[in-house]
Motif scaffolding. Sequence first.
Motif, PDB file in Angstrom:
ATOM      1  N   GLY A  17      -1.002 -16.392 -18.404  1.00  0.00           N
ATOM      2  CA  GLY A  17      -1.783 -15.148 -18.474  1.00  0.00           C
ATOM      3  C   GLY A  17      -2.264 -14.720 -17.099  1.00  0.00           C
ATOM      4  N   LEU A  18      -2.758 -15.691 -16.343  1.00  0.00           N
ATOM      5  CA  LEU A  18      -3.254 -15.411 -15.001  1.00  0.00           C
ATOM      6  C   LEU A  18      -2.128 -14.906 -14.107  1.00  0.00           C
ATOM      7  N   ILE A  19      -0.987 -15.605 -14.183  1.00  0.00           N
ATOM      8  CA  ILE A  19       0.172 -15.216 -13.373  1.00  0.00           C
ATOM      9  C   ILE A  19       0.660 -13.828 -13.778  1.00  0.00           C
ATOM     10  N   SER A  20       0.768 -13.578 -15.072  1.00  0.00           N
ATOM     11  CA  SER A  20       1.276 -12.278 -15.530  1.00  0.00           C
ATOM     12  C   SER A  20       0.307 -11.152 -15.163  1.00  0.00           C
ATOM     13  N   HIS A  21      -0.971 -11.508 -14.996  1.00  0.00           N
ATOM     14  CA  HIS A  21      -1.963 -10.497 -14.610  1.00  0.00           C
ATOM     15  C   HIS A  21      -1.808 -10.112 -13.133  1.00  0.00           C
ATOM     16  N   TYR A  22      -1.612 -11.106 -12.273  1.00  0.00           N
ATOM     17  CA  TYR A  22      -1.576 -10.854 -10.831  1.00  0.00           C
ATOM     18  C   TYR A  22      -0.168 -10.653 -10.259  1.00  0.00           C
ATOM     19  N   LEU A  23       0.844 -11.205 -10.910  1.00  0.00           N
ATOM     20  CA  LEU A  23       2.196 -11.168 -10.360  1.00  0.00           C
ATOM     21  C   LEU A  23       2.742  -9.752 -10.124  1.00  0.00           C
ATOM     22  N   PRO A  24       2.617  -8.827 -11.087  1.00  0.00           N
ATOM     23  CA  PRO A  24       3.160  -7.476 -10.846  1.00  0.00           C
ATOM     24  C   PRO A  24       2.562  -6.827  -9.591  1.00  0.00           C
ATOM     25  N   ASP A  25       1.231  -6.965  -9.429  1.00  0.00           N
ATOM     26  CA  ASP A  25       0.587  -6.400  -8.239  1.00  0.00           C
ATOM     27  C   ASP A  25       1.121  -7.048  -6.971  1.00  0.00           C
ATOM     28  N   LEU A  26       1.281  -8.358  -7.013  1.00  0.00           N
ATOM     29  CA  LEU A  26       1.786  -9.081  -5.843  1.00  0.00           C
ATOM     30  C   LEU A  26       3.223  -8.667  -5.521  1.00  0.00           C
ATOM     31  N   GLN A  27       4.035  -8.490  -6.577  1.00  0.00           N
ATOM     32  CA  GLN A  27       5.423  -8.074  -6.349  1.00  0.00           C
ATOM     33  C   GLN A  27       5.479  -6.661  -5.782  1.00  0.00           C
ATOM     34  N   ARG A  28       4.601  -5.784  -6.307  1.00  0.00           N
ATOM     35  CA  ARG A  28       4.540  -4.412  -5.765  1.00  0.00           C
ATOM     36  C   ARG A  28       4.115  -4.440  -4.295  1.00  0.00           C
ATOM     37  N   SER A  29       3.133  -5.271  -3.999  1.00  0.00           N
ATOM     38  CA  SER A  29       2.663  -5.396  -2.611  1.00  0.00           C
ATOM     39  C   SER A  29       3.780  -5.916  -1.713  1.00  0.00           C
ATOM     40  N   LYS A  30       4.529  -6.893  -2.247  1.00  0.00           N
ATOM     41  CA  LYS A  30       5.626  -7.468  -1.465  1.00  0.00           C
ATOM     42  C   LYS A  30       6.674  -6.403  -1.157  1.00  0.00           C
ATOM     43  N   SER A  31       7.062  -5.628  -2.163  1.00  0.00           N
ATOM     44  CA  SER A  31       8.102  -4.610  -1.930  1.00  0.00           C
ATOM     45  C   SER A  31       7.577  -3.508  -0.999  1.00  0.00           C
ATOM     46  N   ALA A  32       6.276  -3.180  -1.151  1.00  0.00           N
ATOM     47  CA  ALA A  32       5.682  -2.166  -0.258  1.00  0.00           C
ATOM     48  C   ALA A  32       5.680  -2.665   1.188  1.00  0.00           C
ATOM     49  N   LEU A  33       5.371  -3.938   1.378  1.00  0.00           N
ATOM     50  CA  LEU A  33       5.373  -4.524   2.724  1.00  0.00           C
ATOM     51  C   LEU A  33       6.787  -4.564   3.314  1.00  0.00           C
ATOM     52  N   GLN A  34       7.760  -4.885   2.457  1.00  0.00           N
ATOM     53  CA  GLN A  34       9.152  -4.912   2.923  1.00  0.00           C
ATOM     54  C   GLN A  34       9.588  -3.516   3.370  1.00  0.00           C
ATOM     55  N   GLU A  35       9.224  -2.514   2.568  1.00  0.00           N
ATOM     56  CA  GLU A  35       9.584  -1.133   2.903  1.00  0.00           C
ATOM     57  C   GLU A  35       8.910  -0.713   4.210  1.00  0.00           C
ATOM     58  N   LEU A  36       7.636  -1.089   4.342  1.00  0.00           N
ATOM     59  CA  LEU A  36       6.885  -0.779   5.563  1.00  0.00           C
ATOM     60  C   LEU A  36       7.539  -1.418   6.784  1.00  0.00           C
ATOM     61  N   THR A  37       7.945  -2.671   6.634  1.00  0.00           N
ATOM     62  CA  THR A  37       8.606  -3.387   7.732  1.00  0.00           C
ATOM     63  C   THR A  37       9.909  -2.703   8.114  1.00  0.00           C
ATOM     64  N   GLN A  38      10.701  -2.304   7.105  1.00  0.00           N
ATOM     65  CA  GLN A  38      11.970  -1.605   7.377  1.00  0.00           C
ATOM     66  C   GLN A  38      11.708  -0.288   8.101  1.00  0.00           C
ATOM     67  N   ASN A  39      10.676   0.435   7.637  1.00  0.00           N
ATOM     68  CA  ASN A  39      10.334   1.713   8.278  1.00  0.00           C
ATOM     69  C   ASN A  39       9.908   1.498   9.721  1.00  0.00           C
ATOM     70  N   GLN A  40       9.165   0.416   9.976  1.00  0.00           N
ATOM     71  CA  GLN A  40       8.740   0.116  11.343  1.00  0.00           C
ATOM     72  C   GLN A  40       9.942  -0.175  12.236  1.00  0.00           C
ATOM     73  N   VAL A  41      10.922  -0.898  11.693  1.00  0.00           N
ATOM     74  CA  VAL A  41      12.136  -1.211  12.460  1.00  0.00           C
ATOM     75  C   VAL A  41      12.858   0.094  12.827  1.00  0.00           C
ATOM     76  N   VAL A  42      12.994   0.988  11.840  1.00  0.00           N
ATOM     77  CA  VAL A  42      13.660   2.282  12.084  1.00  0.00           C
ATOM     78  C   VAL A  42      12.886   3.081  13.127  1.00  0.00           C
ATOM     79  N   LEU A  43      11.559   3.089  12.996  1.00  0.00           N
ATOM     80  CA  LEU A  43      10.705   3.815  13.931  1.00  0.00           C
ATOM     81  C   LEU A  43      10.851   3.265  15.343  1.00  0.00           C
ATOM     82  N   LEU A  44      10.865   1.950  15.471  1.00  0.00           N
ATOM     83  CA  LEU A  44      11.035   1.317  16.789  1.00  0.00           C
ATOM     84  C   LEU A  44      12.374   1.686  17.417  1.00  0.00           C
TER      85      LEU A  44
END
Length: 115
Positions: free
Chosen positions: A31-58
């Motif tokens: 229950g605890l994992i299912s509560h926090y995991l989606p948010d963590l996965q969304r954060s992870k994908s958002a961070l990955q996208e941000l990192t890719q955008n930073q690479v393109v920007l650089l």
Amino acid sequence: GVGPSDASPDEGVVEDLPLIDEKAVEQLTEGLISHYLPDLQRSKSALQELTQNQVVLLETLEQEIAKFKECNSILDINALFSEAKHYHNKLVNIRNEMMMLYEKTSKLKVSGRNF
């Protein structure tokens, strides 16, 4: 015999503790994992996208910097050419003046012989 004073102080306490239900622990964990995991996965994908955008920007910035360097070198070359043209004009003027002076001195020499 064994009287009440001989009994261990911890005796009976273990029996008072509720038994840990492993299934309940598992369900709570899930229950605890299912509560926090989606948010963590969304954060992870958002961070990955941000990192890719930073690479393109650089990369884009590096390209723009290279363009500016190229422009500066072109401006330097243009300045060099205009400076060269300026000095060439000066030389041409000096040559013309020297020719004029030569002609004047030649005329003076010729007219001086007639005297």
